[in-house]
Design an enzyme around this catalytic site. Structure first.
Site, short mmCIF file in Angstrom:
data_model
loop_
_atom_site.label_atom_id
_atom_site.label_comp_id
_atom_site.label_asym_id
_atom_site.label_seq_id
_atom_site.Cartn_x
_atom_site.Cartn_y
_atom_site.Cartn_z
N LYS A 192 -1.80 -65.12 -39.23
CA LYS A 192 -1.76 -65.76 -37.90
C LYS A 192 -1.82 -64.69 -36.81
CE LYS A 192 1.69 -67.02 -35.16
NZ LYS A 192 1.12 -66.71 -33.83
N GLY A 249 6.19 -57.49 -34.66
CA GLY A 249 6.54 -58.18 -33.42
C GLY A 249 7.92 -57.79 -32.95
N SER A 250 8.58 -58.70 -32.27
CA SER A 250 9.87 -58.36 -31.67
C SER A 250 10.99 -58.33 -32.72
CB SER A 250 10.23 -59.38 -30.59
OG SER A 250 10.57 -60.61 -31.19
N THR A 251 12.03 -57.54 -32.42
CA THR A 251 13.19 -57.48 -33.31
C THR A 251 13.87 -58.85 -33.41
OG1 THR A 251 13.56 -55.12 -33.00
CG2 THR A 251 15.49 -56.43 -33.56
N GLY A 301 11.90 -60.86 -35.82
CA GLY A 301 12.06 -60.24 -37.14
C GLY A 301 13.38 -60.62 -37.78
N GLU A 337 7.83 -54.75 -38.93
CA GLU A 337 7.59 -53.64 -38.01
C GLU A 337 7.91 -54.19 -36.63
OE1 GLU A 337 6.38 -51.64 -35.35
OE2 GLU A 337 4.29 -51.81 -35.97
N CYS A 372 4.74 -50.71 -29.49
CA CYS A 372 6.12 -50.75 -30.01
C CYS A 372 6.68 -49.35 -30.15
CB CYS A 372 6.16 -51.48 -31.34
SG CYS A 372 4.83 -50.98 -32.43
#
Lengths: 278, 480
Positions: free
Chosen positions: B182, B234-236, B239, B256, B290
């Site tokens: 995606k 993507g974002s923490t 995640g 990541e 990032c």
């Protein structure tokens, strides 16, 4: 003449190289396989676990900074001390109902030596020099993850303990480990092996407790960087602990399949770049 | 006398954007039965580029089913044959490089100079690198019988759309997995172009499936019971949510996530080279990186000199039309991201830091933010702790190497870091003490398919790139 009255050992926790009782003063009784009382074992609390994390975190940089040769020798010495106490561990494994006690102790000693040898080889097998497309020197090295919480498996008691602990410490991690309630005395005795093995204080902290209770506080602890859940048998609890571990993206080992894979669970790969030129 | 640059716009005639876009499942573009469509725009102009499908749970299920069906034969195919498909993809990407670069810039807002010279060449290089692994898996360090996980769900961000796709798909396919990927909802177009490339490469049906959509589509992938592994960039925050979602399952996960990298400048650093490195560290890709060097740690004695050189250099950055080949800094990717950057910058001023912004002219339409530097920043300020993901640099100072290391590590993130000094032994000591997965010494923001990339701590786990990146898509089977 009657034999003298035996002096019983007080079974305590192992935190920061010392053997304290639980701060709570609570304990639980342990019996042998025939149901005969052996000892009252310290029953660690959330506070004890948090103290153990503080000790492990404080010990970690220096342990990681020791040379791989030095760490290898110290882990090897654990095997030396265990060899000298073989009879004691065989008796304790027998008490815990283990039939092949001698075989397990022998295997445990061999296994420790296997790990000891890895200390200065992991960087070679998991690290790399990387041929990037440009004028740069680029290499990747493994570094320890940090503080690892371990729920020790019930079976086989001594071998599980050794595999789970050594896989973490050999590369420079420090550990807070929870002994299984079914065989806590093996861990208590093993703490005494560690205490006489030149292992710096705080590198391994061993708690006897209701591990189902205490594991939760370690899984949610922000200074714990990884958690070995292979000793958690209740799948619902295991799910809950894994969920909690995500709070700070702890590395999670669900199952302990083999030592080499487990060692890599507690390593971070660091890549360093530097330009090359005159 | 000052000479102005004449505009040098890259032509967009090379791209052909479909007005309505479908999902790519089982080698076909198919329309969703129930899914709605949403628009995707050019963030530099706010012009509508196309309509994209929001894939539903049923669509994701269809894609996973196709990937599962394809997995059996793809994993069984000789590695040398899988390699040939991947080499073929790498070559088609090179053939169509300019088209992909222009489309990336149109949909993302990044300067054509970056998409053309960095992103797309790296995309081809990743496929080429991992193609060569496909028939060498037994050398990956997992014993003589390494096995792919199965169906891999992959969710990627909007900052490097095509490059993140390559980082995900190339190693997964080389290892014998099949994928459902995606793209981010604001940057789907190059992923759909990649689907066409799969068709041109005659890749077997179901090996690559592209499902477009937003968070709900991602959630459907993560929660699908027949997905064996999730790979997310993507974002923490997201995640963490994914790690929680898969708790108690057998699914594997690599993450990541975010970063707040320290870029440490010692007083003996080569200043001109360092200035270029600082600029590249935080203003490359509008700071939508990032691993951006968003916290500049400067040794106190050179703070004023360094900052005045930095301001001079930043005034020369050309901000504007991403398709102009002279442009250094392009558009912010979305209105939402611009609001986030503005809000954090405002917090910097409110908390007492000093703000400096380039005097560049910003275009009237689209989403723009001038290169901005905050000085007098303390560690407790939000702009020193939170990932801004924009062209905003926070400057802090230090006196001793130990202080620099302590400040650099004082963050829950651990993705990257930078060190600038002429002293070799100091480089080795400082890099060894920084808790970060990638450390650039006297350089910054360099990437290569052979070089493992990924974070410590809350920047995620697992690596992408090189042998280490390959092993994230394999497990050790019984030795044969």
């Amino acid at each position: 003449m009657n034999s003298p009255i035996e002096v019983n050992r007080t079974a305590k926790l192992f935190i920061n190289g010392a053997f304290p009782r639980s701060e709570s003063g609570r304990s639980f009784p342990v019996a042998d396989a025939n149901g005969k009382f052996i000892a009252n074992v310290a029953n660690a609390t959330r506070k004890d676990a948090r103290d153990a994390v503080v000790a492990a975190a404080a010990a970690q940089p220096k342990w990681a900074g020791a040379s791989a040769y030095n760490r290898g020798q110290i882990v090897y010495r654990i095997a030396e001390i265990l060899q000298g106490r073989k009879a004691q561990f065989m008796a304790e494994l027998n008490d815990a109902g283990v039939k092949s006690a001698e075989k397990q102790v022998d295997q445990a000693i061999n296994q420790i030596i296997w790990y000891a040898g890895w200390s200065d080889k992991l960087a070679m097998t998991v690290g790399s020099s990387n041929p990037v497309a440009g004028p740069f020197f680029n290499f990747s090295n493994p570094e320890p993850t940090g503080v690892i919480a371990i729920v020790i498996s019930e079976k086989p008691p001594l071998l599980s303990l050794i595999n789970q602990l050594c896989a973490a410490i050999v590369s420079g991690n420090t550990v807070v480990a929870l002994a299984p309630q079914s065989a806590p005395l093996i861990s208590v005795s093993f703490a005494e092996v560690l205490a006489t093995s030149d292992l710096p204080a705080g590198v391994v902290n061993l708690l006897t407790c209701d591990s189902d209770e205490i594991a939760f506080w370690l899984a949610s602890h922000l200074e714990v960087d990884g958690i070995d859940l292979s000793g958690v048998s209740d799948s619902e609890l295991k799910t809950k602990l894994e969920f909690e571990a995500a709070i700070n993206l702890k590395r999670v080992l669900r199952d302990f399949d083999d030592g080499y894979t487990a060692m890599q669970s507690w390593l971070e790969i660091k890549t360093v770049w530097h330009p090359q030129g005159l | 006398m000052k000479f102005e640059y004449a505009p040098a716009p890259e032509s967009t005639s090379i791209v052909n954007i479909k007005s309505k876009n479908d999902l790519f499942i089982d080698n076909e573009f198919i329309s969703s039965k129930k899914g709605s469509r949403f628009i995707t725009i050019n963030p530099a102009t706010e012009e509508v580029l196309a309509e994209i499908t929001a894939a539903t749970d049923d669509d994701v299920d269809l894609a996973v089913t196709a990937a599962r069906k394809a997995f059996k034969s793809w994993a069984k195919l000789a590695g040398a044959e899988r390699a040939k498909y991947l080499f073929r993809i790498a070559r088609i990407i090179q053939d169509r490089a300019r088209e992909i670069a222009v489309l990336e810039t149109l949909n993302n807002g990044k300067p054509i100079r970056e998409s053309r010279d960095v992103d797309i060449p790296l995309v081809a290089a990743h496929f080429f690198h991992y193609a060569g692994w496909a028939d060498k898996l037994e050398y990956a360090g997992l014993g003589s019988n390494p096995k792919p996980h199965g169906v891999v769900g992959q969710i990627i961000p909007w900052n490097f759309p095509m490059l993140m796709l390559a980082w995900k798909i190339a190693p997964a396919l080389a290892a014998g997995n099949t994928v459902v990927l995606k793209p981010a909802e604001t940057t789907s177009l190059t992923a759909l172009l990649f689907a066409e490339i799969c068709q041109q490469a005659d890749l077997p049906p179901g090996v690559v499936n592209i499902v477009t959509g937003a968070g709900d589509t991602g959630r459907a992938i993560v929660n699908h019971p027949d997905v064996n592994k999730i790979a997310f960039t993507g974002s923490t925050e997201v995640g963490r949510f994914i790690a929680q979602s898969i708790a108690g399952t057998k699914k594997k996960l690599t993450l990541e996530l975010g970063g707040k990298a320290a870029n440490i400048v010692f007083d003996d650093a080569p200043l001109d080279q360092t200035i270029e490195g600082i600029v590249n560290g935080i203003f490359f890709n509008q700071g939508h990186v990032c691993c951006a060097g968003s916290r500049l740690l400067v040794q106190e004695s050179i703070h004023d000199e360094l900052l005045s050189l930095l301001y001079q250099r930043l005034e020369l950055l050309r901000v504007g039309d991403p398709l102009d080949k002279n442009t250094d800094v392009g558009a912010i990717n979305s209105a939402a991201q611009l609001v986030k950057i503005q809000e954090l910058a405002a917090s910097g001023e409110a908390e007492g830091a000093n703000r400096w912004s380039s005097s560049c002219q910003l275009p009237a339409n689209g989403f723009w933010f001038p290169p901005t530097v905050f000085t007098n920043v303390s560690q407790s300020h939000r702009i020193a702790r939170e990932e801004i993901f924009g062209p905003v640099l926070s400057v802090l100072t230090f006196r001793t190497p130990d202080e620099a290391i302590a400040k650099a590590n004082n963050t829950p993130y651990g993705l990257s870091a930078g060190v600038w000094t002429e002293k070799g032994s100091r480089i080795l000591e400082v890099t060894s003490k920084l808790k970060a997965g990638v450390v650039w010494a006297n350089t910054f923001n360099k990437f290569d398919p052979t070089s493992p990339f990924g974070g410590y701590k809350e920047s995620g786990y697992g690596r992408e790139g090189g042998r280490q990146g390959l092993t994230a898509y394999l497990f050790a089977g019984e030795n044969e």
